[in-house]
Design a protein around this motif. Sequence first.
Motif: not given
Length: 356
Positions: A13-15, A17-18, A20-21, A40-44
Amino acid sequence: MAEAKYISNDKLTAWLDELAGKMRVIAPTRQGDAVVFAPYASGQSVELAQEATAPPKSVVFPASEDLLRYDYRKNPENLGQVDVELLPTISPEPTLVFGSRPCGVRGFLIFDRVYDGATYKDPYYLARREATLFATIACGQAENACFCHSVGSAPGDATGSDLLLTPIADGFVVEAVSDKGAQCLESSLLEAAGGKADEAKAFREKALQEMGEPQDFGPAQQKLLELFDDMGFWEDVSAKCISCGACTYLCPTCYCFNITDENAGLTGRRVRSWDNCMSFQFTLEASGHNPRPTKAHRLKNRVGHKFSYYPNLHDGIIACCGCGRCIKSCPVSVDIREIVTKAMAHQPPAVEEAAK
Ligand code: SF4
Ligand code: SF4
């Protein structure tokens, strides 16, 4: 190419999120019984265990898109003159499709030969294609409708992808397939895969081996041409079809569309939408004549296109990636593998029988 990396499940998930930034990420998510590709939404949480119900086709080839928008403006100095202003519609967003299976990506290779061909290049498709990366997950166990290995692919096929993720215990081995994919590996969340890369290779080989012997669909190219006028055969294999079109809309390799113009006062737009060759209206002409008047004609076209006409035009490449979605989703269980197999085995009636 960059060395293979490994990411553990707890860092995935952290990857994401990265990533998705840096760009839009589209990933499979569960919606009721279906798994669909969605932003995709952060943490989803993402649904990676089950193959998506629909392929990621719409990311590059939307179900409906504006080809052009326009405004009519009357010239106030000369009311008989109308200027037309065309408004831009192509604005692709850098996008990562995360978690497709190899068959979903392979569908775009079939599209490429049509929309990025020698004689025609589709600017809308090409702009999105160029802006889209694919991080594909190798399949560990084929479902009973899968036959990718019979149409030139495999459960661990990386063709067309930018990254290949192979699930191993507690995480994924991540391998770059393209330079753009290699850039996605620049993260402290990933570690060197070391010996895990061999584990991943063994995983992919086992998945392919478990699919058994591939079926040779090559002879279908000629056989389907021979069966073109045998409407008895096509009536038989299409008897239970209800012309719902699910098979075409869910197919990663179906690329037909319709175009409509919509006007509202002095503005308007030209819209391209997916079309469905299993529908009566698909070939209905303005005169009322329909060259494919029955579902037998339409199924003949769908099967013939994928296993004969397209291969005839494109170096023998079958326009089917063996994903099995049409088989799984057909409400009356029409099975394209069975039809092609039956066609290849079909013998024309003996002369005296045919004369009866
Ligand atoms: S024809 Fe069926 S099996 Fe082949 S790519 Fe389309 S949906 Fe998949
Ligand atoms: S999904 Fe099945 S019933 Fe529907 S059009 Fe396709 S073959 Fe016919």
